[in-house]
Design a protein around this motif. Sequence first.
Motif, mmCIF file in Angstrom:
data_model
loop_
_atom_site.group_PDB
_atom_site.id
_atom_site.type_symbol
_atom_site.label_atom_id
_atom_site.label_comp_id
_atom_site.label_asym_id
_atom_site.label_seq_id
_atom_site.Cartn_x
_atom_site.Cartn_y
_atom_site.Cartn_z
ATOM 1 N N HIS A 159 -31.166 -6.148 -28.585
ATOM 2 C CA HIS A 159 -31.012 -5.968 -27.146
ATOM 3 C C HIS A 159 -29.578 -5.507 -26.980
ATOM 4 N N THR A 160 -29.385 -4.461 -26.191
ATOM 5 C CA THR A 160 -28.027 -3.876 -26.171
ATOM 6 C C THR A 160 -26.965 -4.827 -25.636
ATOM 7 N N SER A 161 -27.381 -5.897 -24.950
ATOM 8 C CA SER A 161 -26.347 -6.813 -24.470
ATOM 9 C C SER A 161 -26.149 -8.016 -25.398
ATOM 10 N N SER A 162 -26.888 -8.057 -26.511
ATOM 11 C CA SER A 162 -26.704 -9.155 -27.465
ATOM 12 C C SER A 162 -25.440 -8.948 -28.282
ATOM 13 N N MET A 163 -24.591 -9.943 -28.332
ATOM 14 C CA MET A 163 -23.420 -9.883 -29.208
ATOM 15 C C MET A 163 -23.377 -11.190 -29.972
ATOM 16 N N VAL A 164 -23.176 -11.105 -31.278
ATOM 17 C CA VAL A 164 -23.148 -12.304 -32.085
ATOM 18 C C VAL A 164 -21.852 -12.325 -32.877
ATOM 19 N N SER A 165 -21.170 -13.448 -32.806
ATOM 20 C CA SER A 165 -19.922 -13.584 -33.550
ATOM 21 C C SER A 165 -20.249 -13.768 -35.035
ATOM 22 N N ALA A 166 -19.611 -12.939 -35.872
ATOM 23 C CA ALA A 166 -20.015 -12.879 -37.278
ATOM 24 C C ALA A 166 -18.804 -12.927 -38.200
ATOM 25 N N LEU A 167 -19.052 -12.993 -39.488
ATOM 26 C CA LEU A 167 -17.987 -12.863 -40.488
ATOM 27 C C LEU A 167 -18.554 -12.162 -41.710
ATOM 28 N N VAL A 168 -17.664 -11.549 -42.496
ATOM 29 C CA VAL A 168 -18.098 -10.959 -43.758
ATOM 30 C C VAL A 168 -17.730 -11.949 -44.845
ATOM 31 N N LYS A 169 -18.694 -12.316 -45.616
ATOM 32 C CA LYS A 169 -18.536 -13.390 -46.588
ATOM 33 C C LYS A 169 -17.294 -13.185 -47.463
ATOM 34 N N ASP A 170 -16.429 -14.165 -47.513
ATOM 35 C CA ASP A 170 -15.205 -14.202 -48.314
ATOM 36 C C ASP A 170 -14.185 -13.140 -47.930
ATOM 37 N N LYS A 171 -14.409 -12.354 -46.874
ATOM 38 C CA LYS A 171 -13.457 -11.269 -46.576
ATOM 39 C C LYS A 171 -12.921 -11.315 -45.137
ATOM 40 N N VAL A 172 -13.794 -11.068 -44.188
ATOM 41 C CA VAL A 172 -13.320 -10.994 -42.807
ATOM 42 C C VAL A 172 -13.779 -12.239 -42.069
ATOM 43 N N ASN A 173 -12.859 -12.866 -41.338
ATOM 44 C CA ASN A 173 -13.205 -14.120 -40.701
ATOM 45 C C ASN A 173 -13.811 -13.970 -39.326
ATOM 46 N N ILE A 174 -13.443 -12.890 -38.635
ATOM 47 C CA ILE A 174 -13.970 -12.775 -37.279
ATOM 48 C C ILE A 174 -14.297 -11.326 -36.950
ATOM 49 N N MET A 186 -31.012 -1.654 -38.271
ATOM 50 C CA MET A 186 -29.559 -1.547 -38.422
ATOM 51 C C MET A 186 -28.844 -2.090 -37.197
ATOM 52 N N VAL A 187 -27.723 -2.796 -37.435
ATOM 53 C CA VAL A 187 -26.845 -3.152 -36.324
ATOM 54 C C VAL A 187 -25.429 -2.690 -36.671
ATOM 55 N N ASP A 188 -24.558 -2.663 -35.659
ATOM 56 C CA ASP A 188 -23.156 -2.288 -35.879
ATOM 57 C C ASP A 188 -22.322 -3.542 -36.078
ATOM 58 N N LEU A 189 -21.330 -3.430 -36.946
ATOM 59 C CA LEU A 189 -20.361 -4.505 -37.107
ATOM 60 C C LEU A 189 -19.066 -4.011 -36.471
ATOM 61 N N LEU A 190 -18.633 -4.707 -35.419
ATOM 62 C CA LEU A 190 -17.505 -4.221 -34.615
ATOM 63 C C LEU A 190 -16.247 -5.031 -34.895
ATOM 64 N N TYR A 191 -15.121 -4.437 -34.574
ATOM 65 C CA TYR A 191 -13.810 -5.096 -34.581
ATOM 66 C C TYR A 191 -13.386 -5.602 -35.949
ATOM 67 N N VAL A 192 -13.673 -4.828 -36.983
ATOM 68 C CA VAL A 192 -13.117 -5.168 -38.295
ATOM 69 C C VAL A 192 -11.880 -4.281 -38.486
ATOM 70 N N PRO A 193 -10.670 -4.843 -38.489
ATOM 71 C CA PRO A 193 -9.455 -4.044 -38.612
ATOM 72 C C PRO A 193 -9.416 -3.279 -39.928
ATOM 73 N N ARG A 194 -8.665 -2.158 -39.957
ATOM 74 C CA ARG A 194 -8.764 -1.231 -41.074
ATOM 75 C C ARG A 194 -8.094 -1.706 -42.354
ATOM 76 N N HIS A 195 -7.362 -2.801 -42.322
ATOM 77 C CA HIS A 195 -6.669 -3.213 -43.553
ATOM 78 C C HIS A 195 -7.559 -3.984 -44.522
ATOM 79 N N TYR A 196 -8.768 -4.331 -44.131
ATOM 80 C CA TYR A 196 -9.658 -5.037 -45.062
ATOM 81 C C TYR A 196 -10.265 -4.056 -46.053
ATOM 82 N N SER A 197 -10.527 -4.505 -47.253
ATOM 83 C CA SER A 197 -11.239 -3.637 -48.187
ATOM 84 C C SER A 197 -12.658 -4.168 -48.351
#
Lengths: 269, 171
Positions: A159-174, A186-197
């Motif tokens: 649903h286009t208004s659904s937003m779920v707070s997520a993390l990438v295992k062992d890498k990104v916390n928020i 497919m879903v989009d993962l938003l707000y991952v800053p560019r310094h993560y690998s």
Amino acid sequence: MKSLFLFLYKFRAFITLILLESLCAFLIIQNSHYHRALYFNSSNTVIGSILSVSNNVTQYFRLEDINESLASENARLKNNFREFSELPDSIQYDSTRKFNYLRARIIDNSVDLRNNIITIDVGAKDGIKKDMAVIGGGGIIGKTRYISENFTLVTSLLHTSSMVSALVKDKVNICTVQWDGTDPYMVDLLYVPRHYSLVVGDTVLTSGYSGIFPENLTIGYISSIDLSDDEPFFNIKVKLANDFYRVAYVEVAESVSLPEIDSLQNLVQ
Amino acid sequence: MNRYTIYKIISFFLYLIAQALIFNKIVLFGTAYSFIYIGFLLTLPLEIAIIPGMLVGLALGLGVDAFSNTFGLHAAASVLLMYIRPKILSGLTPQGGYTLGAVPRPKILGLGWFTTYALPIIFVHHLVVFFIEFGGFDLFWSTLLKVLASTAYSFLVIVVIQYMFISNVRK
């Protein structure tokens, strides 16, 4: 005055059209902007019962699928159980339960629309409240929204208004997961800053920060990573762990601590 | 209430139930939907006046909305459909005019006539449904593809229903 009435009479069809279309626009806007339970939806007793009966019939044709998904979930839970039981005794577990789970059956599900809504066969009489997490098949399904006595409408993750707070295992916390309204796998993962690998295949889990979803549920796996020069965040596509076409049974998770978190946050604001 | 009215009321609910329980679930390739319920609106008798027609459209649309949780989306499209229907019908008047009590159905007025009558109306209806559902014109081409595929699919199913299930009840 007479000419006004003549004018109104001449254009009565057009005026009726405008009136009726405004009514429809009102219904549509009210649904998307105010979280108010309207009568005309599938949580209505009559409509819910019809859908439920129809689902009883169609479910027989999907028993194989349902069996398979239940078996694989069983296997996954058993693996988790083994992990827990092999841990040393000296670690003390927090024994308080954070979530209560309740089984529910999906009686109506849409996948191909832009704003998908799922109907499940539990309602206020089973203790369902607004904004409870709906999970199934090891992943997340959505959030409860309209609750009637016997049925509940769930805002699907698709649903286009659904937003779920997520993390990438062992890498990104928020970071945040949101659906763009096109591909139901497919879903989009938003707000991952560019310094993560990050690499393709990394696991995306729920963070549990919102207090609605239990933490560490699998949302999906990163399937493509894009980084343009002028943007602060990655463009990441995540392949969902759940196949929304196939899911038939879900659990509604009630957070035991959410009321406490909410009241604390109200104090701060 | 004569026999024909009762027949129409029953078929109203049959169309609604068929749409809600069967055709809402049969989406081809995640792209093509069939909104067969507008087959009911298309085959209403010619005499029905425009305002009662729009009210029937509203009722059927709201019924479909209730089952698909779309809150007024199908109602809006159906009301518009019933508004443009008389205009298209009068543009397509056969030589010598419509016979009294005629019903715009392919069995009666011919498949060729029905195609020129139904296709544009179905297209407009689907255009409204999909663009309101998408809430705007981003993803314009993929939405238009959905509209075109669904128009063809709906038209096909509506015509098949006309030939297979509708008996020759005349007014």
